[in-house]
Design an enzyme around this catalytic site. Structure first.
Site, PDB file in Angstrom:
ATOM      1  N   SER A 145       0.723  -1.280  -0.389  1.00  0.00           N
ATOM      2  CA  SER A 145      -0.077  -0.046  -0.147  1.00  0.00           C
ATOM      3  C   SER A 145       0.488   1.601  -0.264  1.00  0.00           C
ATOM      4  O   SER A 145       2.386   1.415   0.767  1.00  0.00           O
ATOM      5  CB  SER A 145      -0.189   0.068   2.011  1.00  0.00           C
ATOM      6  OG  SER A 145      -1.500   1.135   1.637  1.00  0.00           O
ATOM      7  N   TYR A 168      -2.060  -1.226  10.439  1.00  0.00           N
ATOM      8  CA  TYR A 168      -2.190  -1.366   9.464  1.00  0.00           C
ATOM      9  C   TYR A 168      -0.919  -0.867   8.927  1.00  0.00           C
ATOM     10  O   TYR A 168      -0.628  -1.566   7.737  1.00  0.00           O
ATOM     11  CB  TYR A 168      -3.590  -0.153   9.186  1.00  0.00           C
ATOM     12  CG  TYR A 168      -4.213  -0.734   7.110  1.00  0.00           C
ATOM     13  CD1 TYR A 168      -4.121  -2.114   7.231  1.00  0.00           C
ATOM     14  CD2 TYR A 168      -3.510   0.475   6.155  1.00  0.00           C
ATOM     15  CE1 TYR A 168      -3.818  -2.171   5.607  1.00  0.00           C
ATOM     16  CE2 TYR A 168      -3.804  -0.036   4.813  1.00  0.00           C
ATOM     17  CZ  TYR A 168      -4.049  -0.958   4.685  1.00  0.00           C
ATOM     18  OH  TYR A 168      -3.772  -1.931   3.353  1.00  0.00           O
TER      19      TYR A 168
HETATM   20  N1  LIG Z   1      -9.064  -0.680  -1.235  1.00  0.00           N
HETATM   21  C1  LIG Z   1      -7.944  -0.230  -0.978  1.00  0.00           C
HETATM   22  O1  LIG Z   1      -7.790   1.367  -1.268  1.00  0.00           O
HETATM   23  C2  LIG Z   1      -6.177  -0.237  -0.725  1.00  0.00           C
HETATM   24  C3  LIG Z   1      -5.357   0.689  -0.622  1.00  0.00           C
HETATM   25  C4  LIG Z   1      -3.910  -0.093  -0.621  1.00  0.00           C
HETATM   26  C5  LIG Z   1      -3.856  -1.290  -0.576  1.00  0.00           C
HETATM   27  N2  LIG Z   1      -4.757  -2.057  -0.468  1.00  0.00           N
HETATM   28  C6  LIG Z   1      -4.379  -3.587  -0.308  1.00  0.00           C
HETATM   29  O2  LIG Z   1      -5.405  -4.007  -0.687  1.00  0.00           O
HETATM   30  C7  LIG Z   1      -5.283  -5.849  -0.103  1.00  0.00           C
HETATM   31  C8  LIG Z   1      -6.633  -5.992  -1.638  1.00  0.00           C
HETATM   32  O3  LIG Z   1      -8.005  -5.177  -0.599  1.00  0.00           O
HETATM   33  P1  LIG Z   1      -8.991  -4.869  -0.927  1.00  0.00           P
HETATM   34  O4  LIG Z   1      -8.646  -3.403  -0.937  1.00  0.00           O
HETATM   35  O5  LIG Z   1      -9.575  -5.254  -2.594  1.00  0.00           O
HETATM   36  O6  LIG Z   1     -10.525  -4.548  -0.061  1.00  0.00           O
HETATM   37  P2  LIG Z   1     -11.424  -6.433   0.032  1.00  0.00           P
HETATM   38  O7  LIG Z   1     -12.480  -5.687  -0.636  1.00  0.00           O
HETATM   39  O8  LIG Z   1     -12.050  -5.794   1.527  1.00  0.00           O
HETATM   40  O9  LIG Z   1     -11.085  -7.239  -0.133  1.00  0.00           O
HETATM   41  C9  LIG Z   1     -10.165  -8.008   1.056  1.00  0.00           C
HETATM   42  C10 LIG Z   1     -10.161  -9.281   0.444  1.00  0.00           C
HETATM   43  O10 LIG Z   1      -9.098  -9.784   1.503  1.00  0.00           O
HETATM   44  C11 LIG Z   1      -9.837 -11.071   1.813  1.00  0.00           C
HETATM   45  N3  LIG Z   1      -9.333 -11.664   3.517  1.00  0.00           N
HETATM   46  C12 LIG Z   1      -9.851 -10.909   4.503  1.00  0.00           C
HETATM   47  N4  LIG Z   1      -9.808 -11.246   5.881  1.00  0.00           N
HETATM   48  C13 LIG Z   1      -9.335 -12.638   5.132  1.00  0.00           C
HETATM   49  C14 LIG Z   1      -8.779 -14.331   6.119  1.00  0.00           C
HETATM   50  N5  LIG Z   1      -9.226 -14.134   7.065  1.00  0.00           N
HETATM   51  N6  LIG Z   1      -8.610 -14.536   5.283  1.00  0.00           N
HETATM   52  C15 LIG Z   1      -8.591 -15.103   4.136  1.00  0.00           C
HETATM   53  N7  LIG Z   1      -9.356 -13.859   2.580  1.00  0.00           N
HETATM   54  C16 LIG Z   1      -9.411 -12.876   3.576  1.00  0.00           C
HETATM   55  C17 LIG Z   1     -11.382 -10.782   1.649  1.00  0.00           C
HETATM   56  O11 LIG Z   1     -12.155 -12.085   1.607  1.00  0.00           O
HETATM   57  P3  LIG Z   1     -13.809 -12.662   2.785  1.00  0.00           P
HETATM   58  O12 LIG Z   1     -14.027 -12.179   3.116  1.00  0.00           O
HETATM   59  O13 LIG Z   1     -13.602 -13.994   1.437  1.00  0.00           O
HETATM   60  O14 LIG Z   1     -12.114 -14.158   3.462  1.00  0.00           O
HETATM   61  C18 LIG Z   1     -11.376 -10.044   0.684  1.00  0.00           C
HETATM   62  O15 LIG Z   1     -11.594 -11.306  -0.834  1.00  0.00           O
HETATM   63  C19 LIG Z   1      -5.403  -5.325   1.194  1.00  0.00           C
HETATM   64  O16 LIG Z   1      -3.920  -6.216   1.444  1.00  0.00           O
HETATM   65  C20 LIG Z   1      -5.243  -3.875   1.093  1.00  0.00           C
HETATM   66  O17 LIG Z   1      -4.342  -3.974   2.331  1.00  0.00           O
HETATM   67  C21 LIG Z   1      -6.543  -1.720  -0.663  1.00  0.00           C
END
Ligand SMILES: NC(=O)c1ccc[n+]([C@@H]2O[C@H](COP(=O)([O-])OP(=O)(O)OC[C@H]3O[C@@H](n4cnc5c(N)ncnc54)[C@H](OP(=O)(O)O)[C@@H]3O)[C@@H](O)[C@H]2O)c1
Length: 263
Positions: free
Chosen positions: A144, A157
């Site tokens: 991130s 985080y």
């Molecule tokens: N969106 C942003 O602004 C942003 C910015 C920078 C970095 N990121 C990073 O991008 C990555 C993806 O996030 P996203 O933005 O796509 O958010 P998201 O839509 O909330 O997706 C998160 C994913 O992680 C899975 N997950 C959560 N807890 C889990 C567990 N205990 N075991 C297995 N899988 C789990 C969720 O699936 P289930 O709930 O089905 O398990 C979901 O598929 C993360 O690492 C986040 O930190 C996001």
């Protein structure tokens, strides 16, 4: 020794929504067969069906809770049983939490470290030796822009993402001489379920514009395929990361705190 004709199986964690689901669509469109994992199995099955239909690549689903310390080893074993050799590992699953370090639930903070740091490290440790031996493939870790400075009101985080960036950069240099790529993808605010889960929907960070998960995934896969160490999608995010590098640390962490909007 593997040959280049072997399928480039790509294991994607957190594929049930957001950036992970878009990474799945992007890799599949480029001909990579997929293994999708997350906790919500039905969502993974639906995405798998859509991808098989749209791109004609094999898709396997393995639902798991990666906060469980045993899960990476279980996943590795399930792959071995199905005869799947992972070419590309995408460590994408993760979540954030906004609030004061001293008052957020401690079990949630530890679960965040278990998922964002421990599971990512275990999966990398389990799969990198085979990639090095076969001299192909690699790891795409989703960090991130939070990795570039400390983050008041999202302290744990930000610290987890600093770990992911640091680990990925070090592994990039260790793996490169063996023909293996390790890339850290560092998105800024992106449309997904993340902001809801983290309690960030009303923050400046998310109100000042978000990128689409589709664009973040495209830039991430481009950067990984080009063998880059760090990929930051979006000009605004690149400027922010460069600013954090050159500004005094107290300035960059104060800006991060303001963007999180706790006061
Ligand atoms: N969106 C942003 O602004 C942003 C910015 C920078 C970095 N990121 C990073 O991008 C990555 C993806 O996030 P996203 O933005 O796509 O958010 P998201 O839509 O909330 O997706 C998160 C994913 O992680 C899975 N997950 C959560 N807890 C889990 C567990 N205990 N075991 C297995 N899988 C789990 C969720 O699936 P289930 O709930 O089905 O398990 C979901 O598929 C993360 O690492 C986040 O930190 C996001």
């Amino acid at each position: 020794m593997a040959t280049t004709e072997e399928p480039r199986w790509t294991l994607i964690t957190g594929a049930s929504s957001g950036i992970g689901a878009e990474l799945a669509r992007t890799f599949a469109a480029r001909g990579y067969p997929l293994v999708l994992t997350a906790r919500r199995e039905e969502r993974l099955e639906d995405l798998g069906a859509e991808i098989r239909q749209a791109h004609g690549v094999p898709v396997e689903v393995m639902a798991l809770d990666l906060e469980d310390r045993e899960a990476p080893r279980d996943l590795h074993e399930m792959l071995r049983e199905r005869g799947i050799v992972v070419h590309t590992l995408v460590n994408n699953a993760g979540f954030g939490l906004r609030g004061y370090f001293a008052s957020l639930p401690h079990d949630k903070q530890l679960a965040m470290i278990d998922l964002n740091v421990t599971a990512l490290t275990s999966l990398s440790r389990l799969m990198l030796p085979g990639m090095i031996e076969r001299r192909q493939g690699g790891i795409l870790n989703v960090a991130s822009i939070a990795a570039f400075q400390a983050g008041p009101y999202m302290a744990v985080y930000y610290a987890t993402k600093a770990f992911v960036l640091s680990l990925s950069e070090a592994l990039h240099d260790e793996a490169k001489p063996h023909g293996v790529t390790v890339t850290a993808l560092c998105p800024g605010p992106t449309e997904s379920e993340f902001s809801e889960t983290a309690g960030l929907k009303d923050s400046w960070l998310f109100r000042s514009g978000v990128m689409s998960s589709t664009e973040v995934a495209r830039v991430g896969v481009d950067g990984y395929e080009a063998g880059r160490a760090i990929v930051i999608p979006g000009a605004k995010n690149r400027v922010g990361a460069i600013g954090a590098k050159f500004a005094p640390r107290f300035v960059s962490r104060r800006i991060a705190g303001l963007l999180q909007g706790m006061r």
